[in-house]
Design a protein around this motif. Structure first.
Motif, PDB file in Angstrom:
ATOM      1  N   MET A  29     -26.213  21.935-126.540  1.00 47.22           N
ATOM      2  CA  MET A  29     -26.096  23.307-126.962  1.00 47.22           C
ATOM      3  C   MET A  29     -26.312  24.234-125.766  1.00 47.22           C
ATOM      4  N   VAL A  30     -25.409  25.186-125.579  1.00 48.61           N
ATOM      5  CA  VAL A  30     -25.497  26.125-124.474  1.00 48.61           C
ATOM      6  C   VAL A  30     -26.358  27.303-124.906  1.00 48.61           C
ATOM      7  N   GLU A  31     -27.368  27.632-124.089  1.00 44.40           N
ATOM      8  CA  GLU A  31     -28.257  28.740-124.413  1.00 44.40           C
ATOM      9  C   GLU A  31     -27.543  30.062-124.175  1.00 44.40           C
ATOM     10  N   SER A  32     -27.717  30.980-125.105  1.00 48.99           N
ATOM     11  CA  SER A  32     -27.125  32.304-124.990  1.00 48.99           C
ATOM     12  C   SER A  32     -27.752  33.054-123.816  1.00 48.99           C
ATOM     13  N   LYS A  33     -26.955  33.794-123.117  1.00 51.94           N
ATOM     14  CA  LYS A  33     -27.455  34.665-122.049  1.00 51.94           C
ATOM     15  C   LYS A  33     -27.362  36.121-122.483  1.00 51.94           C
ATOM     16  N   ALA A  34     -27.105  36.326-123.789  1.00 51.50           N
ATOM     17  CA  ALA A  34     -26.977  37.685-124.317  1.00 51.50           C
ATOM     18  C   ALA A  34     -28.325  38.387-124.336  1.00 51.50           C
ATOM     19  N   VAL A  35     -28.308  39.666-123.995  1.00 51.97           N
ATOM     20  CA  VAL A  35     -29.480  40.523-124.046  1.00 51.97           C
ATOM     21  C   VAL A  35     -29.050  41.821-124.718  1.00 51.97           C
ATOM     22  N   VAL A  36     -29.741  42.199-125.779  1.00 52.95           N
ATOM     23  CA  VAL A  36     -29.447  43.448-126.466  1.00 52.95           C
ATOM     24  C   VAL A  36     -30.398  44.511-125.943  1.00 52.95           C
ATOM     25  N   ILE A  37     -29.832  45.615-125.472  1.00 58.84           N
ATOM     26  CA  ILE A  37     -30.613  46.745-124.957  1.00 58.84           C
ATOM     27  C   ILE A  37     -30.480  47.885-125.959  1.00 58.84           C
ATOM     28  N   VAL A  38     -31.593  48.273-126.578  1.00 60.14           N
ATOM     29  CA  VAL A  38     -31.601  49.376-127.534  1.00 60.14           C
ATOM     30  C   VAL A  38     -32.125  50.590-126.787  1.00 60.14           C
ATOM     31  N   ALA A  39     -31.202  51.467-126.374  1.00 63.71           N
ATOM     32  CA  ALA A  39     -31.586  52.588-125.519  1.00 63.71           C
ATOM     33  C   ALA A  39     -30.508  53.662-125.532  1.00 63.71           C
ATOM     34  N   ARG A  40     -30.895  54.820-125.033  1.00 58.54           N
ATOM     35  CA  ARG A  40     -29.900  55.881-124.842  1.00 58.54           C
ATOM     36  C   ARG A  40     -28.953  55.459-123.733  1.00 58.54           C
ATOM     37  N   ASP A  41     -27.737  55.941-123.806  1.00 56.62           N
ATOM     38  CA  ASP A  41     -26.709  55.593-122.826  1.00 56.62           C
ATOM     39  C   ASP A  41     -26.854  56.497-121.602  1.00 56.62           C
ATOM     40  N   THR A  42     -27.866  56.187-120.775  1.00 50.26           N
ATOM     41  CA  THR A  42     -28.142  56.991-119.585  1.00 50.26           C
ATOM     42  C   THR A  42     -27.723  56.229-118.332  1.00 50.26           C
ATOM     43  N   GLY A  43     -27.730  56.911-117.218  1.00 51.83           N
ATOM     44  CA  GLY A  43     -27.404  56.263-115.953  1.00 51.83           C
ATOM     45  C   GLY A  43     -28.352  55.125-115.631  1.00 51.83           C
ATOM     46  N   GLU A  44     -29.641  55.313-115.952  1.00 53.52           N
ATOM     47  CA  GLU A  44     -30.641  54.275-115.690  1.00 53.52           C
ATOM     48  C   GLU A  44     -30.335  53.020-116.519  1.00 53.52           C
ATOM     49  N   MET A  45     -29.980  53.200-117.781  1.00 59.20           N
ATOM     50  CA  MET A  45     -29.690  52.042-118.642  1.00 59.20           C
ATOM     51  C   MET A  45     -28.369  51.380-118.255  1.00 59.20           C
ATOM     52  N   LYS A  46     -27.402  52.190-117.829  1.00 60.98           N
ATOM     53  CA  LYS A  46     -26.135  51.607-117.352  1.00 60.98           C
ATOM     54  C   LYS A  46     -26.385  50.768-116.103  1.00 60.98           C
ATOM     55  N   ALA A  47     -27.269  51.250-115.221  1.00 59.17           N
ATOM     56  CA  ALA A  47     -27.605  50.493-114.011  1.00 59.17           C
ATOM     57  C   ALA A  47     -28.323  49.196-114.375  1.00 59.17           C
ATOM     58  N   LEU A  48     -29.235  49.260-115.354  1.00 58.89           N
ATOM     59  CA  LEU A  48     -29.941  48.057-115.802  1.00 58.89           C
ATOM     60  C   LEU A  48     -28.951  47.063-116.398  1.00 58.89           C
ATOM     61  N   LYS A  49     -28.046  47.550-117.221  1.00 58.48           N
ATOM     62  CA  LYS A  49     -27.028  46.690-117.831  1.00 58.48           C
ATOM     63  C   LYS A  49     -26.176  46.020-116.754  1.00 58.48           C
ATOM     64  N   SER A  50     -25.748  46.785-115.779  1.00 59.07           N
ATOM     65  CA  SER A  50     -24.942  46.244-114.682  1.00 59.07           C
ATOM     66  C   SER A  50     -25.737  45.223-113.864  1.00 59.07           C
ATOM     67  N   GLY A  51     -26.990  45.541-113.580  1.00 59.51           N
ATOM     68  CA  GLY A  51     -27.836  44.623-112.816  1.00 59.51           C
ATOM     69  C   GLY A  51     -28.069  43.311-113.546  1.00 59.51           C
ATOM     70  N   LEU A  52     -28.308  43.381-114.849  1.00 56.33           N
ATOM     71  CA  LEU A  52     -28.506  42.157-115.631  1.00 56.33           C
ATOM     72  C   LEU A  52     -27.229  41.326-115.666  1.00 56.33           C
ATOM     73  N   ALA A  53     -26.081  42.011-115.754  1.00 63.95           N
ATOM     74  CA  ALA A  53     -24.796  41.289-115.734  1.00 63.95           C
ATOM     75  C   ALA A  53     -24.610  40.576-114.402  1.00 63.95           C
ATOM     76  N   THR A  54     -25.006  41.210-113.317  1.00 64.52           N
ATOM     77  CA  THR A  54     -24.913  40.592-111.992  1.00 64.52           C
ATOM     78  C   THR A  54     -25.789  39.340-111.906  1.00 64.52           C
ATOM     79  N   LEU A  55     -26.895  39.346-112.640  1.00 62.30           N
ATOM     80  CA  LEU A  55     -27.821  38.207-112.626  1.00 62.30           C
ATOM     81  C   LEU A  55     -27.418  37.108-113.621  1.00 62.30           C
ATOM     82  N   GLY A  56     -26.275  37.277-114.279  1.00 63.85           N
ATOM     83  CA  GLY A  56     -25.776  36.231-115.174  1.00 63.85           C
ATOM     84  C   GLY A  56     -26.021  36.450-116.652  1.00 63.85           C
ATOM     85  N   PHE A  57     -26.647  37.556-117.006  1.00 65.07           N
ATOM     86  CA  PHE A  57     -26.867  37.864-118.410  1.00 65.07           C
ATOM     87  C   PHE A  57     -25.627  38.549-118.981  1.00 65.07           C
ATOM     88  N   VAL A  58     -25.551  38.613-120.294  1.00 62.70           N
ATOM     89  CA  VAL A  58     -24.464  39.309-120.976  1.00 62.70           C
ATOM     90  C   VAL A  58     -25.117  40.422-121.796  1.00 62.70           C
TER      91      VAL A  58
END
Length: 166
Positions: free
Chosen positions: A1-30
């Motif tokens: 079984m392949v472990e999910s790399k999904a991460v749900v971020i419950v937050a306002r759509d701000t520049g800081e959260m977009k940067a966090l989302k992008s950074g996590l994607a770079t680290l292999g998360f979805v």
């Protein structure tokens, strides 16, 4: 079984959260960014999320956080990590049942490390040490109690007495 790399971020759509989302994607998360708690449970169920990140400022009081945590815990077993500002650290209450918190502004690497740590603690805590009596769950590894999936805040004495009686 392949472990999910999904991460749900419950937050306002701000520049800081977009940067966090992008950074996590770079680290292999979805990462998936949702702006409302109601969307979070659905996203957790659909993605088999590895973790949920909650922006602390979205929730005005402890009762609302308890309600959201209950809904998320009923949906899945992903650790729930609060994203708090440096100013909010003093108001963070560990008795609410969150698995961890990160003081912002936060870097994706730190959040990824906290996700891994919370997953490790949760997987270790899900072993035979958890006491279950009907709908009551007592987790000695995390000093937490939940009834029908909703966290219960107890004093140290109340917790010890409940654990003894279970």
């Amino acid at each position: 079984m392949v472990e999910s790399k999904a991460v749900v971020i419950v937050a306002r759509d701000t520049g800081e959260m977009k940067a966090l989302k992008s950074g996590l994607a770079t680290l292999g998360f979805v990462p998936e960014l949702v702006s409302h708690a109601e969307q979070a449970s659905k996203a957790v169920a659909e993605t088999s999320a590895q973790a949920v990140l909650l922006e602390w400022a979205l929730f005005p009081d402890a009762e609302e956080i308890r309600h959201v945590l209950g809904d998320l815990r009923a949906t899945g077993s992903a650790p729930i990590i609060a994203l708090v500002s440096r100013e909010q650290v003093a108001s963070y209450d560990p008795r609410l049942g969150l698995d961890d918190f990160v003081a912002g502004p936060c870097q994706a690497e730190e959040v990824a490390a906290r996700i891994r740590q919370a997953r490790w603690r949760k997987e270790g805590a899900d072993g035979g040490d958890v006491l279950k009596v009907g709908d009551l769950v007592i987790d000695p590894a995390r000093y937490s109690v939940a009834l029908v999936g909703r966290p219960i805040s107890l004093t140290y004495t109340e917790y010890q007495l409940l654990k003894f009686l279970a």
